[in-house]
Scaffold this active site. Structure first.
Site, PDB file in Angstrom:
ATOM      1  N   GLY A 355       0.816  -1.201   0.000  1.00 23.25           N
ATOM      2  CA  GLY A 355       0.000   0.000   0.000  1.00 23.25           C
ATOM      3  C   GLY A 355       0.849   1.249   0.000  1.00 23.25           C
ATOM      4  O   GLY A 355       2.070   1.189   0.159  1.00 23.25           O
ATOM      5  N   CYS A 382       5.431  -6.209   0.908  1.00 27.35           N
ATOM      6  CA  CYS A 382       5.880  -4.863   0.528  1.00 27.35           C
ATOM      7  C   CYS A 382       5.678  -3.896   1.695  1.00 27.35           C
ATOM      8  O   CYS A 382       6.435  -3.953   2.655  1.00 27.35           O
ATOM      9  CB  CYS A 382       5.188  -4.413  -0.749  1.00 27.35           C
ATOM     10  SG  CYS A 382       6.174  -3.209  -1.651  1.00 27.35           S
ATOM     11  N   MET A 385       5.854  -5.728   4.863  1.00 26.87           N
ATOM     12  CA  MET A 385       7.179  -6.039   5.414  1.00 26.87           C
ATOM     13  C   MET A 385       7.749  -4.804   6.106  1.00 26.87           C
ATOM     14  O   MET A 385       8.334  -4.888   7.193  1.00 26.87           O
ATOM     15  CB  MET A 385       8.140  -6.465   4.300  1.00 26.87           C
ATOM     16  CG  MET A 385       9.572  -6.498   4.808  1.00 26.87           C
ATOM     17  SD  MET A 385      10.841  -6.580   3.547  1.00 26.87           S
ATOM     18  CE  MET A 385      11.955  -5.324   4.127  1.00 26.87           C
ATOM     19  N   HIS A 519       6.296  -8.465  -4.369  1.00 21.90           N
ATOM     20  CA  HIS A 519       4.895  -8.910  -4.429  1.00 21.90           C
ATOM     21  C   HIS A 519       4.817 -10.328  -4.995  1.00 21.90           C
ATOM     22  O   HIS A 519       4.640 -10.498  -6.210  1.00 21.90           O
ATOM     23  CB  HIS A 519       4.084  -7.980  -5.333  1.00 21.90           C
ATOM     24  CG  HIS A 519       3.835  -6.636  -4.741  1.00 21.90           C
ATOM     25  ND1 HIS A 519       2.753  -6.359  -3.945  1.00 21.90           N
ATOM     26  CD2 HIS A 519       4.532  -5.482  -4.821  1.00 21.90           C
ATOM     27  CE1 HIS A 519       2.781  -5.100  -3.566  1.00 21.90           C
ATOM     28  NE2 HIS A 519       3.861  -4.545  -4.080  1.00 21.90           N
ATOM     29  N   GLU A 521       2.496 -12.372  -4.941  1.00 11.13           N
ATOM     30  CA  GLU A 521       1.164 -12.727  -5.462  1.00 11.13           C
ATOM     31  C   GLU A 521       1.077 -12.661  -6.982  1.00 11.13           C
ATOM     32  O   GLU A 521       0.269 -13.359  -7.591  1.00 11.13           O
ATOM     33  CB  GLU A 521       0.078 -11.852  -4.828  1.00 11.13           C
ATOM     34  CG  GLU A 521       0.078 -10.370  -5.209  1.00 11.13           C
ATOM     35  CD  GLU A 521       0.940  -9.511  -4.300  1.00 11.13           C
ATOM     36  OE1 GLU A 521       1.913 -10.048  -3.709  1.00 11.13           O
ATOM     37  OE2 GLU A 521       0.669  -8.293  -4.193  1.00 11.13           O
TER      38      GLU A 521
HETATM   39  N1  GLN Z   1       4.679   2.663   0.071  1.00  9.69           N
HETATM   40  C1  GLN Z   1       5.740   1.726   0.138  1.00  9.69           C
HETATM   41  C2  GLN Z   1       6.886   2.106  -0.788  1.00  9.69           C
HETATM   42  O1  GLN Z   1       6.709   2.862  -1.697  1.00  9.69           O
HETATM   43  C3  GLN Z   1       5.270   0.316  -0.158  1.00  9.69           C
HETATM   44  C4  GLN Z   1       4.735   0.130  -1.537  1.00  9.69           C
HETATM   45  C5  GLN Z   1       3.984  -1.150  -1.708  1.00  9.69           C
HETATM   46  O2  GLN Z   1       3.528  -1.758  -0.744  1.00  9.69           O
HETATM   47  N2  GLN Z   1       3.780  -1.574  -2.942  1.00  9.69           N
HETATM   48  O3  GLN Z   1       7.990   1.637  -0.613  1.00  9.69           O
END
Ligand code: GLN
Length: 546
Positions: A355, A382, A385, A519, A521
């Site tokens: 996110g 992402c 983590m 990711h 997924e």
């Molecule tokens: N916002 C976070 C970043 O830009 C994580 C992005 C994501 O979860 N795809 O590193």
């Protein structure tokens, strides 16, 4: 095979959300089951150059390909149903087409001519379709939107012209429509289909095959009525019946004779379809013995489309465990220290997905803390983590204001930050990134190699030392804090080959707690579930049964 590349254009009518993307993917699967090679391209009528900057609430998930393109979520369906290798050229939008035409105009390529929708835009669209024809027998092209939209007209005009360009036996048009059952009348209604086809014919496209989305099999009478009014053959009116499991769609289409109709019209002869793997998959799905409930703690929780690939990967991960996966979408903004236990009490595993933006971050930190302390299987993806690293730094190491510099610029402990410079294992160059760089342009996007460290959860899942996974983020683990975190038990189990970028973290003294910067997924397939999702579901099931 000794024939020209064939083209199947798939349009949609009546209304959106009829499952055109899934239908296109299922057609791809059917053709592959007959030994043909396929690729699938999506042409999207909106003006954004790509969906990268679009709100997932509105548009659904952004699907990332190996080559780092941010694409429409339908490409996720295409990859899950077929073996097609998709990339940047498999998704064009009106914005991308115009961008290219305008650049050419500025360069003077049109030699002073007046640049117009026909032929310049339509030629650009046709050239874009030709970009994906390499080494494939059949190119499937899905046109986004619904017939009748102003925006899709140039695309429809381009595919209309296409038949004259490449030959009439090399192109067919499939139109997906809706045949509703009207309770008060006690029958299905064909009028919306008639109107939609009329609309298509008014711009010069006569569909060859109609896919009629409905909740029941269409009778011979209804099919013959549709055939008559829409000027298609009766055998080419196909029932696209609702299904319980999306992976049943190729089987339902085959039962209705769709693959035969396509091949006949394209004049291709192939072996009989080998649909056993699909049948077995659907049987397995329907006979799952166990079930787990996974809490998905995120922001876009109202719309399951925002996490499409993630949901599918979880379902896939259930299959080898004979386990169905129920999702409980938890809005992280609603989680507080007081209600956290109550909200998460009846779940077997916790997943914090990717996110952007600070909203709901503290709720995610709380859910992660709950998973760590209560030994509940945890999977952070992402941003998930990054949240796990923040939580560990704050509550285990004692760095009270640990944060990501994405959300707290002045933190004294930026455990997640914008890495200014690093060695890129893909391009073998030093990459630079800073706060002033363009939005979107600065992301680490697409496939990157990752080295898996032995004797970790990551290694027992992957069982190999080197993997490739897809990324979409700007911020990274800050190596300045690595030693401090490791001393307290954080394990770095995946790292870039150059050793600079932390890709996977996990915890000791926990049944299964893993966060990855990529990711996974995007690479899970129904017949080849992603090992991390498989092991996460396995741990969640073990937690439930213990
Ligand atoms: N916002 C976070 C970043 O830009 C994580 C992005 C994501 O979860 N795809 O590193």
């Amino acid at each position: 095979m000794a024939f020209n590349t064939k083209f199947v254009f798939i349009t949609g009518g009546v209304l959106s959300s009829l499952g055109k993307g899934l239908a296109s993917a299922a057609i791809g699967a059917l053709l592959e089951s007959r030994g043909l090679t396929v690729t699938i391209q999506k042409l999207d009528p909106y003006i954004n150059v790509d969906p990268g900057t679009m709100n997932p609430f509105q548009h659904g998930e952004v699907f990332v390909t190996d080559d780092g393109a941010e694409t429409d979520l339908d490409l996720g369906h295409y990859e899950r149903f077929t073996n097609a290798k998709l990339g940047r050229d498999n998704n064009f939008t009106t914005g991308k087409i115009y961008d290219s035409v305008i650049s050419k105009e500025r360069r003077g390529d049109y030699l002073g001519g007046t640049v117009q929708v026909i032929p310049h835009i339509t030629d650009e669209i046709k050239n874009s379709i030709m970009l994906v024809t390499n080494n494939v027998d059949v190119v499937l092209v899905e046109i986004g939107g619904t017939t009748g939209d102003i925006e899709s007209l140039p695309f429809l005009e381009a595919i209309r012209q296409f038949k004259a360009d490449v030959g009439k036996y090399d192109v067919i048009y499939i139109h997906l429509t809706y045949v509703p059952f009207i309770k008060t009348a006690g029958e299905v209604k064909t009028k919306p289909t008639q109107h939609s086809v009329k609309e298509l014919r008014s711009i010069g496209i006569q569909p060859d095959i109609l896919l009629c989305r409905t909740d029941r099999y269409l009778t011979k009478d209804i099919k013959s009525k549709i055939a008559l009014f829409c000027n298609v053959e009766e055998e080419a009116v196909i029932t696209a019946k609702d299904v319980e499991c999306i992976y049943e769609v190729p089987l339902v289409f085959h039962k209705e004779g769709l693959d035969e109709q396509i091949l006949k019209r394209l004049q291709i002869w192939t072996r009989a379809p080998r649909l056993e793997p699909w049948k077995e998959l659907v049987e397995k799905f329907k006979e799952l013995q166990y079930s787990v409930t996974i809490a998905m703690v995120g922001k876009y929780v109202d719309l399951t489309e925002s996490y499409k690939s993630l949901n599918e990967a979880l379902y896939h991960g259930g299959i080898p465990n004979q386990c169905s996966v129920k999702l409980k979408f938890v809005d992280s903004e609603k989680i507080t220290e007081e209600n956290c236990k109550e909200i998460l009490s009846d779940i077997n595993g916790i997943l914090v997905p990717g996110g952007f933006g600070a909203r709901g971050i503290e709720g995610k930190v709380l859910a992660t803390k709950y998973a760590r302390e209560n030994k509940i299987p945890f999977f952070g993806i992402c941003l998930g983590m990054q949240v796990a690293v923040i939580e560990f730094a704050r509550n285990v190491v004692g760095m009270k204001d640990a944060h990501s510099s994405e959300f707290h610029k002045e933190t004294t402990s930026p455990v997640i930050y914008l890495m200014r410079e690093w060695f890129d294992d893909k391009t073998k160059t030093v990459q630079k990134r800073d706060v002033t760089s363009d939005k979107g342009g600065t992301m680490r996007l697409g496939a990157y190699p990752c080295r898996i460290i032995k004797e970790t959860h990551a290694y027992s899942a992957y069982d190999v030392e080197s993997v490739s996974e897809r990324h979409r983020h700007r911020y990274e683990f800050n190596n300045e804090f690595k030693q401090k975190l490791e001393e307290k038990g954080l394990i770095i189990s995946g790292i870039s080959p150059s050793g600079e970028l932390v890709e996977i973290i996990e915890l000791n003294n926990h049944p299964w707690f893993l966060g990855c910067q990529f990711h996974p997924e995007f690479k899970s397939r129904p017949m080849d579930p992603h090992p991390l999702f498989r092991d996460f579901v396995k741990a969640s099931l073990k937690n439930k049964l213990s």
